[in-house]
Design a protein around this motif. Structure first.
Motif, PDB file in Angstrom:
ATOM      1  N   GLN A   1       0.803  -1.228   0.000  1.00  0.00           N
ATOM      2  CA  GLN A   1       0.000   0.000   0.000  1.00  0.00           C
ATOM      3  C   GLN A   1       0.834   1.275   0.000  1.00  0.00           C
ATOM      4  O   GLN A   1       0.292   2.365  -0.095  1.00  0.00           O
ATOM      5  N   MET A   2       2.147   1.146   0.102  1.00  0.00           N
ATOM      6  CA  MET A   2       2.983   2.348   0.168  1.00  0.00           C
ATOM      7  C   MET A   2       2.859   3.172  -1.113  1.00  0.00           C
ATOM      8  O   MET A   2       2.790   4.404  -1.062  1.00  0.00           O
ATOM      9  N   SER A   3       2.780   2.532  -2.271  1.00  0.00           N
ATOM     10  CA  SER A   3       2.637   3.307  -3.512  1.00  0.00           C
ATOM     11  C   SER A   3       1.273   3.989  -3.566  1.00  0.00           C
ATOM     12  O   SER A   3       1.154   5.125  -4.056  1.00  0.00           O
ATOM     13  N   ARG A   4       0.233   3.328  -3.056  1.00  0.00           N
ATOM     14  CA  ARG A   4      -1.097   3.946  -2.985  1.00  0.00           C
ATOM     15  C   ARG A   4      -1.077   5.157  -2.063  1.00  0.00           C
ATOM     16  O   ARG A   4      -1.716   6.175  -2.324  1.00  0.00           O
ATOM     17  N   PHE A   5      -0.340   5.049  -0.971  1.00  0.00           N
ATOM     18  CA  PHE A   5      -0.197   6.155  -0.031  1.00  0.00           C
ATOM     19  C   PHE A   5       0.407   7.364  -0.748  1.00  0.00           C
ATOM     20  O   PHE A   5      -0.076   8.485  -0.599  1.00  0.00           O
ATOM     21  N   MET A   6       1.440   7.112  -1.543  1.00  0.00           N
ATOM     22  CA  MET A   6       2.095   8.214  -2.250  1.00  0.00           C
ATOM     23  C   MET A   6       1.154   8.839  -3.292  1.00  0.00           C
ATOM     24  O   MET A   6       1.194  10.039  -3.524  1.00  0.00           O
ATOM     25  N   GLN A   7       0.289   8.027  -3.895  1.00  0.00           N
ATOM     26  CA  GLN A   7      -0.657   8.556  -4.881  1.00  0.00           C
ATOM     27  C   GLN A   7      -1.701   9.465  -4.238  1.00  0.00           C
ATOM     28  O   GLN A   7      -2.251  10.348  -4.895  1.00  0.00           O
ATOM     29  N   HIS A   8      -1.991   9.252  -2.951  1.00  0.00           N
ATOM     30  CA  HIS A   8      -2.965  10.100  -2.252  1.00  0.00           C
ATOM     31  C   HIS A   8      -2.439  11.513  -2.008  1.00  0.00           C
ATOM     32  O   HIS A   8      -3.201  12.414  -1.686  1.00  0.00           O
TER      33      HIS A   8
END
Length: 195
Positions: free
Chosen positions: A20-27
């Motif tokens: 989920q770290m990449s999703r976090f960065m997309q937020h």
């Protein structure tokens, strides 16, 4: 409406699986907020968010096996940066306490898994509970599983059967009229319970 002076995240915690770290960065998609990512020893990361006015916050993500753990306590003044952090906190199911500071009072928001569970208002002389999440599901399950009404209906039907047997065995008109009156009352009770 009162102007918020600052927001403090106290003992806030985010747990992110590595996936989920990449999703976090997309937020983090706000043109007025810039971010930098520093990769530290052991795969840990530090994300620095900075708004156009120069206020910044550091989010340290310690790597523990396949999980990133971010434990933080900080104070923010800028509403845009505060809103972004709150959105991240909710989207990634953060736990902790958030203090919203206003002139003359403070609101304490207690989060669990990204949802507000309790809000308390603190004034110089008192505190009051503004909101508390209550889990209604156990109560509804209990009521659904409850057989009290079915039991009551069964008792009424047994009483009606006994009264009908007595009516068949009755010898005079007065006794039949008394039984008929009792049957009317039981029929009304049965109608209420079955409705």
């Amino acid at each position: 409406m009162a102007q918020r002076l600052a927001t403090e995240f106290v003992k806030a915690r985010l747990l992110l699986p590595e996936s989920q770290m990449s999703r976090f960065m997309q937020h983090i998609q706000d043109p007025r907020i810039h971010y930098r990512v520093r990769v530290l020893d052991g795969g840990s990361r530090e994300i620095v968010l900075e708004d156009e006015d120069g206020e910044e916050v550091r989010l340290p993500f310690d790597r523990r096996r396949n999980l990133f753990v971010c434990e933080l306590s900080f104070r923010l003044v800028n509403p845009r940066l505060t809103h972004l952090i709150r959105q991240l906190f909710v989207a990634f199911k953060g736990d902790g306490m958030v203090r919203r500071i206003y002139p003359g009072f403070v609101m304490l928001d207690f989060y669990a898994e990204g949802s507000v569970r309790r809000i308390i208002e603190l004034t110089p002389g008192a505190s009051r509970l503004v909101f508390e999440h209550r889990d209604q599901i156990p109560e509804l399950e209990y009521r659904f599983a409850s057989t009290d009404i079915e039991y009551e209906i069964a008792c009424i039907r047994m009483q009606v059967d006994r009264l009908l047997d007595r009516r068949l065995a009755a010898r005079n008109i007065e006794e039949i009229e008394q039984i008929d009156e009792l049957l009317r009352k039981e029929a009304f009770r049965l109608f209420r319970f079955e409705a």
